[in-house]
Structures are given as structure tokens and as C-alpha cells.
Design an enzyme around this catalytic site. Structure first.
Site, PDB file in Angstrom:
ATOM      1  CB  CYS A   1       3.173  -9.525  -3.613  1.00  0.00           C
ATOM      2  SG  CYS A   1       4.708  -8.618  -3.767  1.00  0.00           S
TER       3      CYS A   1
ATOM      4  CD  GLU B   1       2.062 -12.565  -7.633  1.00  0.00           C
ATOM      5  OE1 GLU B   1       3.166 -12.286  -8.093  1.00  0.00           O
ATOM      6  OE2 GLU B   1       1.597 -12.061  -6.593  1.00  0.00           O
TER       7      GLU B   1
ATOM      8  CG  ASN C   1       7.357 -13.225  -2.769  1.00  0.00           C
ATOM      9  OD1 ASN C   1       8.111 -13.740  -3.587  1.00  0.00           O
ATOM     10  ND2 ASN C   1       6.744 -12.090  -3.022  1.00  0.00           N
ATOM     11  CD  GLU C   2       9.775  -8.997  -4.226  1.00  0.00           C
ATOM     12  OE1 GLU C   2       8.964  -8.120  -3.897  1.00  0.00           O
ATOM     13  OE2 GLU C   2      10.332  -9.027  -5.326  1.00  0.00           O
TER      14      GLU C   2
HETATM   15  O1  AHR Z   1       5.950 -10.188 -10.235  1.00  0.00           O
HETATM   16  C1  AHR Z   1       5.220  -9.176  -9.651  1.00  0.00           C
HETATM   17  C2  AHR Z   1       5.628  -8.935  -8.211  1.00  0.00           C
HETATM   18  O2  AHR Z   1       6.939  -8.495  -8.159  1.00  0.00           O
HETATM   19  C3  AHR Z   1       5.639 -10.152  -7.334  1.00  0.00           C
HETATM   20  O3  AHR Z   1       4.399 -10.437  -6.818  1.00  0.00           O
HETATM   21  C4  AHR Z   1       6.576  -9.766  -6.238  1.00  0.00           C
HETATM   22  O4  AHR Z   1       7.214 -10.867  -5.661  1.00  0.00           O
HETATM   23  C5  AHR Z   1       7.506  -8.785  -6.906  1.00  0.00           C
HETATM   24  O5  AHR Z   1       7.601  -7.624  -6.186  1.00  0.00           O
END
Ligand code: AHR
Length: 657
Positions: free
Chosen positions: A243, A47, A374-375
Site C-alpha cells: 500500500c 514494504e 498495487n492493490e
Molecule cells: O502487507 C501489508 C499490506 O497488505 C500491503 O501493504 C497491502 O498491499 C496489503 O493490503
């Protein structure tokens, strides 16, 4: 009193002897494989957080090269010497749909001095003596006058450590390049651009790259950082996050189509980590997308990893704006997913396959996995997901889809999604756990009772947190890495259910991070793997192909006397691999008994990762303080006798033929 002390000592001695005399017997049933290990088992989560991409693996040294940051001159400073005249104006084309609308217009007269612009880089620029750097710029001569460029690399003392000249030639926008060789090493260099002569000039995309990028690619990646990834032999590369896929608002979500094609046409956005943590603001953090989806696919291919792109599902980060696209407007998002598969796999006469070919890769990237969301959490996700699944499966039935079970590995949100995703019979569920080291120890059994016929598991983001999730005081210490190693025996043992796993986040710039812990730390010139990195690497390099039972008194080894263990066969090399984690503070002797009809090698190899201090961390000064030491072991028949150091992780490989 003396008598009393003597008897305590006698107890300790007896105890020690007991340990010495009765090793723990670990039995491996090497002829009874229980599961196939997927080639994707251990992978990488990437990321653009902590300056992971811009200022990190993406080797561009100029910050705000196209003046598109919110403050157009951020990273740049005017410089005047003597009585030179000069001025810089930010101009904006304001064309409809312009992706790189701004450029600068410079007017200068250097008759009586010097006028220039200095770029500060990302916390400086890492420059190495003897290396070549490629400078490039788009220029447009706006009059017949003759401004030329004198380019310099400057060290922290203001001394010139590299120089070159470039003469703009065209009345239309044109990219021109020149190379510089550095005469000294400097972690905090700057780039100076002096305007020589009298006149006007338009400039855009002012760029400086080391020639020595990974595989010497132009617009390339930092070779030392990619090497650390390649050394892990990862099974997959998940990108672009995290994220960042979601965006704080939908307008700043990750849109892959804006990250492909000509680099100068990729539309930049603010990085969501710029403003996420008030205690770690990073006002100069933007996504230029010089590292875009094409480059991610290429990186995956280079390091032998399956690409795993994650796409936005029509929902922005639910911790932030929680915006959703109405169901009536979701089609373009679904189309993005279909087009991405065409970009990766389509023939060169399709629209997106052609773009891939035009960018330099006519052969397909052979995409097999795709993440949607994603989340995410809640009913909105479950409402949107089936639209993606239906459209993708109809057109590309062999693509396996990864879906999120949210931010946590338990609790209401998790239970809700887990239950529903299972009833939807999705392919792969992406679970995340940022938890205390103890959680990892207590959860080594987590997957033992998962449904063997349900969706497969992707442990998509995990890391033990030494203080608390998102605490800036978290450390990549040995305690956390050891707990992860112990937990991973449970992932490995359950490889029939767990098909993929990745530590997160991956990278952090020592002077530009927002989130800790992270697998790999770097500055402008240096990089090192944390103890956690070496745990990941040991698992990945010694992945094997089939799980075989490893038991103590017929029980899986997941915490008895602080021991955690698993074992695999590697049919490619005809070897047995044993992983044993001793989380106790005592040395323990074990006798590993190999039950096999095959012959067992007389000697084997052993890698031990350990530290006497659970707080130990690696650092720029001592990058391999906690790193594996290799030695050989001698077997007695089909038995390996091992003395496991306190708080250690051991990996043994022996031949079976
Ligand atoms: O890894 C950091 C963050 O943690 C990521 O962006 C997210 O998916 C999670 O909350």
C-alpha cells in the site's frame, strides 16, 4: 464396561498397526517433467511497514535526523546541566522546491554547565560493545565563535558508553564525520550532542550508523536482517510495497525519483502506516528514503534476487482517499515508469543511467520485471493500465509487467479484474491472499485448473492469519506456517503457471509494528525468523528447476489423509527434491517410490520442520524453536521410507545420476 474398553483399545491398536503396515505410497515420475520452475519462483516482498525500513533494515540510528517530521523536534530533547545557557531554533529555508528545508540553529554558552540535544532513536538505539559507529552532521558556523560538539552514546542508566569530539570548521554548509567505539552493549541507547563553548551553530542531517552495515556500506543496511534475507536465496525482491506505493492520498504516494540522488536531498513523507490503524498508531513513522530505489536495486543484486519495483499507476489507496489522477494528467506517471527503466538499465550517457552511475553503479541493474499498481480495483485501474503497458512495451518490449487483481483471491472485484486482465493478455497477475489457515489447505488445488496459456501468476502477498486479517492478535504460529507449506505444494506443482510467490509482510519491529503476522521479527539488537520464514526458506533453497509428477493412486497429493506433497528435479545438482506436508495429528508412514531410468543415490538428506504444538511460535528467547532439523535417509533401491511426524513438513533430497 471392561469388555467395551478393551474393544476400543483393540480398535486403536489395530488402526495403528494398519497405519504401520500399510504406508501411503507416493510415486514420483522423475523422468516425466511437467514444468520448468522459474528462477524467480520464491522471493521476497519488502514494504516499509512495522518499521521495516526506517528503524529497521535501514541502519540509521537517529530518528528525525533532518528535522522534517511534522513536529520538527520529534525524537529530540533539550538537555541542560548546571547553569548553562542554550536554545534551539528550528529554521526553514522556505526555498522553492527545497527538499530538506528545515535545520536547527543552536545558541549556547557552556561556561557554567552543559547544553545539548538528545536523540532517542527508534525505540532506543541498538549499540554493541566494541563496534564502531559513524557520526556525521552538516554544520554551518554562523559567527566567528567556537562552538564544538561533544558526542556521547548513553545507556539506559545514563552512563556514557562511547564518545567523540568534532569541531565545525566552515562558514558554509559542510558535512563532517567522526567515529565512536562503544564500550558496552545497550539495546536502548541514546545519542547526546553537547555544545561546548560559546556561540551559534546551524546543524542538519545529524546521523549515526554502525560501521558494520551489510557489506560495510555507508548509508547501509542492518547486516543481521539482510543476512536473513540472503539465507533465503530469494528469486526476486519486490519493493517498495504494498500500500505504501499508493499512499493514503496521491500526495503521499511513493515517488521513486524523490528517493534517489544525494541522501540529504531526498524529500521525506509521512509513512502511511503512521496513521492507518487507530489501534496501532505510530506517530513517529516517516519515510526518510535513506533506503531508496538505488539501495533497493543494490540489495536485490547483493542477495542474488531479480529486482521487482512496483509503481503507482495514478491511483491512491482505494481503502483510504481513493484519489485518482485524471486521465489527462497521467503522463508524468507513465514517464516515471519509463525513466525508472532507464535508471535501472540505461547507458551511462542517458539522464537516468548517468544518475545511477554517479551514485556508484555504472553497470546496469538489468531490470526485467516491473509492477504497475498495487492493490487496485475497478474500471479506473483498467482505464489507466493500457497507457502504461503501451508506452513501456513500445520502448522496452522485453520488460515483463506485473498487474494487480486486487485485494482478494476471489469475489466480485477479483473476478472483474481477473477476467479483464486475461482478456488484455497481461504478462503477470499479482494475486493477494490474507486468509485463515484452512483456506490455504482448501486451496492447494487452486492453480491445477488455471489456463496454461494465459497470464502467469505472481502470488504477490500471502500469509495465513491465525485470527483474522489485520487482527493485532494474529500470531506467526506453526499452524499458519504448516498451512502455508501445504498450500505451497500447489504453487510448486503448478510452476508452469505460477512464476513467483512471496509471503507478506516481511519485517516487524517488536515495539513498532502495525501489522501481524510478519516473516521476520526484530528489535534494536536481535532478529529471528518465524516458522513461516523457515517454510519459505526450505522452499526457496530447495527450489529445483523442473516439476515432476508426484501421485498417490494416480492423484495429486493435496489433502488425502492430511498429506500435501510435490516434487522437483534440480538439474544443476542432479538431485530429486520431495516436499511432504503432514497436516494430520498422526504420524504417517509413507513409501516414496522413485520411477526413474537413472540411478538413485543410496542415501539422501532430510530436513524436518515440526512442532507438537500448533500454537508454537519462535521468539527472541527461543528463536529457532520451530526450525528445520537435518538428518540423513537411507534408500532401499529406488524407495524412501519416511515416517512423517504429526504436523510436520519434510524435504528430502536424493541424487539421480
Ligand atoms: O502487507 C501489508 C499490506 O497488505 C500491503 O501493504 C497491502 O498491499 C496489503 O493490503
Amino acid at each position: 464396561m471392561k469388555k467395551c474398553l478393551l474393544s476400543v483399545w483393540a480398535l486403536i491398536v489395530t488402526g495403528t498397526q494398519l497405519f504401520a503396515q500399510s504406508p501411503t505410497v507416493l510415486t514420483i515420475k522423475a523422468d516425466k517433467p511437467t514444468a520448468t520452475i522459474q528462477p524467480t519462483m520464491w522471493g521476497i516482498f519488502f514494504e516499509d511497514i512495522n518499521l521495516g525500513a526506517d528503524g529497521g533494515i535501514y541502519a540509521e540510528l537517529v530518528k528525525n535526523r533532518s528535522f522534517e517530521f511534522n513536529a520538527p523536534m520529534m525524537g529530540w530533547k533539550e538537555q541542560k546541566e548546571g547553569e548553562a545557557f542554550g536554545s534551539t531554533l528550528v529554521e526553514n529555508r522556505l526555498e522553492k522546491g527545497a527538499t530538506n528545508p528545515r535545520y536547527i540553529h543552536v545558541t549556547a554558552n557552556s561556561d557554567k554547565g552543559k547544553y545539548g540535544l538528545i536523540n532517542e532513536g527508534f525505540r532506543g538505539m541498538g549499540i554493541k560493545q566494541g563496534e564502531t559507529y559513524d557520526f556525521s552532521v552538516w554544520t554551518r558556523k554562523t559567527d566567528a565563535s567556537s562552538l564544538t560538539l561533544h558526542i556521547e552514546l548513553i545507556n539506559i542508566k545514563g552512563e556514557v558508553i562511547g564518545k567523540a569530539d568534532l569541531t565545525p570548521t566552515d562558514k558554509d554548509w559542510k558535512k563532517q564525520s567522526v567515529s565512536l567505539t562503544a564500550t558496552a552493549t545497550e539495546p536502548k541507547a541514546k545519542l547526546a550532542l553537547w555544545f561546548v563553548g560559546t556561540g551559534n551553530l546551524d546543524l542538519d542531517m545529524i546521523s549515526l550508523f554502525p560501521k558494520n552495515t551489510w557489506k560495510q556500506r555507508p548509508n547501509g543496511l542492518r547486516a543481521d536482517l539482510v543476512q536473513l534475507l540472503a539465507d533465503m536465496k530469494p528469486g526476486f525482491l519486490r519493493f517498495p510495497g504494498g500500500c505504501i506505493v499508493e499512499g493514503r492520498e496521491l500526495s503521499t504516494r511513493y515517488q521513486w525519483k524523490k528517493t534517489v540522488g544525494e541522501v540529504e536531498s531526498r524529500e521525506m513523507v509521512i509513512n502511511r502506516w503512521n496513521t492507518e490503524f487507530k489501534h496501532r498508531p505510530t506517530p513517529d513513522y516517516f519515510q526518510t528514503f535513506g533506503l531508496g530505489f538505488y539501495e533497493y536495486f543494490l540489495l536485490a543484486e547483493d542477495i542474488g534476487a531479480e529486482p521487482l519495483p512496483i509503481l503507482n499507476c495514478g491511483m491512491a489507496c482505494q481503502f483510504n482517499s481513493a484519489e485518482v489522477v485524471p486521465m489527462s494528467e497521467i503522463d508524468p506517471f507513465v514517464q516515471d515508469a519509463l525513466d525508472l527503466i532507464e535508471f535501472a538499465n540505461g547507458s551511462t550517457d542517458t539522464k537516468w543511467g548517468k544518475l545511477r552511475a554517479d551514485m556508484g553503479h555504472p553497470k546496469p541493474f538489468n531490470l526485467k520485471l516491473l509492477g504497475v499498481g498495487n492493490e487496485q480495483w475497478g474500471p479506473q485501474y483498467l482505464e489507466r493500465l493500457p497507457l502504461f503497458t503501451k508506452a513501456i512495451k513500445e520502448k522496452y518490449p522485453t520488460i515483463k509487467l506485473v498487474n494487480s487483481s486486487g485485494t482478494d483471491p476471489n469475489g466480485e472485484r477479483f473476478d472483474y479484474l481477473n477476467k479483464n486482465l486475461r482478456s488484455m493478455n497481461v504478462d503477470i497477475i499479482d494475486e493477494h491472499y490474507y486468509r485463515a489457515p484452512d483456506w490455504f489447505l482448501q486451496n492447494a488445488h487452486r492453480y491445477d485448473n488455471y489456463d496454461r496459456n494465459g497470464p502467469k501468476i505472481f502470488a504477490g502477498e500471502y500469509a495465513a492469519q491465525s485470527v483474522a486479517t489485520v487482527s493485532p492478535d494474529n500470531k506467526n504460529n506453526w499452524k499458519c506456517a504448516l498451512a502455508e507449506a501445504a498450500f505451497m505444494t500447489g504453487l510448486e506443482r503448478n510452476a508452469d503457471v505460477v512464476h513467483m510467490a512471496s509471503y507478506a509482510p516481511l519485517f516487524a519491529h517488536a515495539e513498532g509494528w502495525q501489522w501481524t503476522p510478519d516473516l521476520i521479527w526484530f528489535d534494536n539488537l536481535r532478529s529471528y525468523g518465524t516458522p513461516n520464514y523457515y517454510v519459505q526458506k526450505l522452499y526457496s533453497v530447495h527450489k529445483g528447476t523442473q516439476v515432476v509428477p508426484l501421485v498417490e493412486k494416480n492423484e495429486t497429493v493435496a489433502g488425502q489423509n492430511g498429506l500435501y506433497a510435490s516434487s522437483v528435479l534440480d538439474k544443476n545438482t542432479q538431485e530429486l527434491v520431495v516436499k511432504i506436508v503432514n497436516t494430520s495429528d498422526k504420524s504417517q508412514t509413507t513409501n516414496v517410490v522413485i520411477e526413474s531410468a537413472k540411478k538413485v543415490g543410496k542415501t539422501g538428506k532430510l530436513w524436518v520442520l515440526k512442532s507438537e504444538n500448533l500454537e508454537s511460535v519462535n521468539s527472541f528467547e527461543d528463536p529457532t524453536l520451530v526450525s528445520p532439523a537435518e538428518q540423513s535417509v537411507t534408500l532401499k533401491g529406488k524407495q524412501i521410507s519416511l515416517t512423517l511426524a504429526p504436523n510436520s513438513f519434510s524435504v528430502v533430497r536424493v541424487k539421480l545420476s
